[in-house]
Scaffold this active site. Structure first.
Site, mmCIF file in Angstrom:
data_model
loop_
_atom_site.group_PDB
_atom_site.id
_atom_site.type_symbol
_atom_site.label_atom_id
_atom_site.label_comp_id
_atom_site.label_asym_id
_atom_site.label_seq_id
_atom_site.Cartn_x
_atom_site.Cartn_y
_atom_site.Cartn_z
ATOM 1 N N ARG A 50 42.304 49.870 35.863
ATOM 2 C CA ARG A 50 42.835 48.530 35.588
ATOM 3 C C ARG A 50 44.312 48.668 35.223
ATOM 4 O O ARG A 50 44.675 49.500 34.379
ATOM 5 C CB ARG A 50 42.070 47.877 34.444
ATOM 6 C CG ARG A 50 42.381 46.406 34.250
ATOM 7 C CD ARG A 50 41.777 45.554 35.345
ATOM 8 N NE ARG A 50 40.329 45.458 35.232
ATOM 9 C CZ ARG A 50 39.549 44.916 36.166
ATOM 10 N NH1 ARG A 50 40.089 44.420 37.267
ATOM 11 N NH2 ARG A 50 38.241 44.868 36.011
ATOM 12 N N LYS B 182 29.926 51.078 42.771
ATOM 13 C CA LYS B 182 29.845 49.949 43.717
ATOM 14 C C LYS B 182 30.612 50.263 44.992
ATOM 15 O O LYS B 182 30.125 50.033 46.104
ATOM 16 C CB LYS B 182 30.439 48.677 43.091
ATOM 17 C CG LYS B 182 29.653 48.035 41.979
ATOM 18 C CD LYS B 182 30.466 46.854 41.431
ATOM 19 C CE LYS B 182 29.985 46.432 40.060
ATOM 20 N NZ LYS B 182 30.885 45.428 39.462
ATOM 21 N N SER C 145 29.832 22.177 31.241
ATOM 22 C CA SER C 145 30.866 21.579 32.089
ATOM 23 C C SER C 145 30.378 20.347 32.837
ATOM 24 O O SER C 145 31.188 19.632 33.439
ATOM 25 C CB SER C 145 31.359 22.612 33.110
ATOM 26 O OG SER C 145 31.944 23.720 32.467
ATOM 27 N N ARG D 55 23.693 42.788 46.060
ATOM 28 C CA ARG D 55 24.394 43.675 46.990
ATOM 29 C C ARG D 55 23.588 44.912 47.370
ATOM 30 O O ARG D 55 23.705 45.418 48.484
ATOM 31 C CB ARG D 55 25.742 44.101 46.382
ATOM 32 C CG ARG D 55 26.723 42.958 46.222
ATOM 33 C CD ARG D 55 27.932 43.396 45.416
ATOM 34 N NE ARG D 55 28.847 42.282 45.171
ATOM 35 C CZ ARG D 55 29.794 42.293 44.231
ATOM 36 N NH1 ARG D 55 29.945 43.361 43.459
ATOM 37 N NH2 ARG D 55 30.578 41.247 44.070
ATOM 38 N N VAL E 85 37.155 31.949 40.055
ATOM 39 C CA VAL E 85 36.856 32.122 41.479
ATOM 40 C C VAL E 85 36.339 30.818 42.073
ATOM 41 O O VAL E 85 36.650 30.481 43.215
ATOM 42 C CB VAL E 85 35.854 33.267 41.685
ATOM 43 C CG1 VAL E 85 35.446 33.373 43.154
ATOM 44 C CG2 VAL E 85 36.452 34.591 41.225
ATOM 45 N N GLY F 221 40.599 40.427 38.088
ATOM 46 C CA GLY F 221 39.295 40.920 38.503
ATOM 47 C C GLY F 221 38.286 40.915 37.374
ATOM 48 O O GLY F 221 37.079 40.997 37.608
ATOM 49 N N HIS G 233 44.826 43.583 44.043
ATOM 50 C CA HIS G 233 44.384 44.964 43.888
ATOM 51 C C HIS G 233 45.148 45.845 44.875
ATOM 52 O O HIS G 233 45.306 45.492 46.051
ATOM 53 C CB HIS G 233 42.887 45.095 44.178
ATOM 54 C CG HIS G 233 42.002 44.509 43.122
ATOM 55 N ND1 HIS G 233 42.471 44.020 41.929
ATOM 56 C CD2 HIS G 233 40.644 44.342 43.094
ATOM 57 C CE1 HIS G 233 41.450 43.582 41.205
ATOM 58 N NE2 HIS G 233 40.342 43.770 41.896
ATOM 59 N N CYS H 132 35.263 43.017 45.198
ATOM 60 C CA CYS H 132 36.617 42.730 45.683
ATOM 61 C C CYS H 132 37.344 43.986 46.155
ATOM 62 O O CYS H 132 38.021 43.973 47.201
ATOM 63 C CB CYS H 132 37.423 42.031 44.593
ATOM 64 S SG CYS H 132 37.359 42.836 42.979
#
Length: 338
Positions: free
Chosen positions: A231, A209, A41, A102, A15, A162, A238, A131
Site C-alpha cells: 500500500r 488472491k 441509507s 471468486r 465503488v 483500494g 494501482h 482490482c
C-alpha cells in the site's frame, strides 16, 4: 432493442458511486435503474441519469416485484454471500465485486478482454476479480497467447482507495498528522507491505488472491505466480511491476507489437521523452496503461513491464459494467418478462 432493468447494490459507497458514473457514460440499454443500500441509507436520494432516485433498502421483499435483469454488487463479501443467492434465485444475473464468489469453481471470474466466453456458463452469479488482478491480466492474456507464460512475479504499489473510504481518509487526514483508523501504520509518507490479512505461509490474502485469480482467468494452473503487494500514499491508481518469463523466445519488438494491439491496453513507452504510465495520468481512465517494457536478461525469454490503471474504474466499476455489456451481447441475461 430490448431494454433491461438494472439494480446497483451498495449504490452509496465509493465503488457504487463509480458504478453510477460509468453507467452514465456507457449508456447500456436500460429501462429502469434501482439503487439499493443498507437500511441506514434507505430513503436518501441520489441524482442519477438526470433524475432523483430514492435509495431502496436491500431486502428480498424489495427485490421480487421489480423484474430486475442484472444486479451490480459492491456491498462487501458478507452482503454478497447473503443476497447474491437471493437475486440469483429470482433469475437475476449478479455481477459481484466482492471476494465472496471468486474461488467458487461454479462461478465465472471474468475480465472481458481476457475470458468473455466464460460468461456463457454462469449460473446467475459472475465474479468481478480483484482490482490488482484485473489490470495485470489485461496485459498478460495477449502475451500468454503469443508466447506462453511460464512464470509471473508481481510487485504492486496500490492506492489507498483500494481500502475504501476509510483508507482514503487515512491518507487525507494523515497529511495533518491524524492517526490512522484503517491501516495499522500511518500511510502518509510511508509504504506498508501489508494488504489484507496474513496467511500461515507468510503471504497476505491480497497476494494470494492475485496468484489464484491469475491462473483462473488465464485458464492455466501450470503458470507459476508469486506476488508482493504494498500500500502506497496515492489516492487513486494501482501501479504494478510485472516480471514475466515465457516458454517461447521473443524479441522486444514482438512484445511491444502484441501489447500495442491488445484490447484495453494503452502503450505508453518512450524513455527518450520520459513517457511512461503513472497513477496520476491513469486516474479516471478505463484503460490499462503499459510502459517500461524491457527484456529480462537473467532468463532465456522474459520481460519486465510497468502496469498502471485506475483501481476504482477498470479495477472495479468499469470491469463490472463491461461484463454486463458482454452478457447482453452474448444473450446471457435471462428474460424476466417471460
Amino acid at each position: 432493442m430490448k431494454k433491461y432493468n438494472v439494480a446497483v447494490v451498495g449504490a452509496t459507497g465509493m465503488v457504487g458511486r463509480k458504478f453510477l458514473e460509468v453507467l452514465t457514460e456507457r449508456q447500456l440499454p436500460v429501462e429502469n435503474y434501482y439503487l439499493f443500500a443498507s437500511a441506514k441509507s434507505a430513503g436518501s436520494e441520489i441524482d442519477f441519469m438526470g433524475k432523483k432516485h430514492t435509495v431502496i433498502e436491500l431486502a428480498e421483499k424489495n427485490i421480487v416485484d421489480k423484474k430486475i435483469d442484472i444486479a451490480l454488487f459492491s456491498a462487501g463479501g458478507d452482503v454478497s454471500k447473503e443476497f447474491a443467492p437471493i437475486f440469483a434465485k429470482h433469475g437475476i444475473l449478479v455481477i459481484d465485486n466482492s471476494n465472496a464468489w471468486r474461488r467458487d469453481p461454479s462461478v465465472p471470474l471474468v475480465v472481458p478482454e481476457c475470458n468473455a466466453d466464460d460468461i456463457k456458463w454462469h449460473k446467475n452469479i459472475i465474479a468481478n476479480p480483484n482490482c490488482s488482478t484485473i489490470q495485470a491480466v489485461v496485459a498478460l492474456k495477449p502475451l500468454h497467447k503469443a508466447f506462453g507464460i511460464k512464470r509471473v512475479i508481481y510487485s504492486t504499489y496500490q492506492a489507498v482507495s483500494g481500502a475504501g473510504v476509510k483508507g482514503f481518509e487515512d491518507l487525507k487526514n494523515g497529511i495533518n498528522g491524524v492517526s490512522p483508523k484503517k491501516f495499522p501504520y500511518p500511510i502518509f509518507g510511508n509504504c506498508i507491505p501489508h494488504i489484507d490479512v496474513f496467511l500461515d505461509n507468510g503471504y497476505t490474502k491480497e497476494e494470494d488472491k492475485m496468484i489464484f485469480e491469475t491462473k483462473k482467468i488465464l485458464g492455466c494452473q501450470d503458470i507459476k505466480v508469486t506476488a508482493t503487494c504494498v500500500r502506497v500514499p496515492v489516492y487513486f491508481g494501482h501501479s504494478e511491476s510485472i516480471n514475466i518469463e515465457f516458454k517461447k523466445k521473443c524479441t522486444l519488438e514482438e512484445v511491444k507489437a502484441v501489447l500495442a494491439n491488445a484490447e484495453g491496453v494503452v502503450l505508453q513507452d518512450d524513455p527518450s521523452t520520459l513517457s511512461y504510465p503513472m497513477a496520476l495520468t491513469a486516474e479516471n481512465k478505463n484503460e490499462v496503461f503499459i510502459g517500461r517494457i524491457r527484456m529480462d536478461e537473467t532468463v532465456e525469454s522474459g520481460i519486465n513491464i510497468w502496469c498502471v490503471a485506475d483501481n476504482i474504474r477498470k479495477g472495479a466499476a468499469t470491469n463490472a459494467v463491461q461484463i454486463a455489456e458482454k452478457a447482453i451481447e452474448l444473450g446471457a441475461v435471462k428474460d424476466q418478462l417471460n
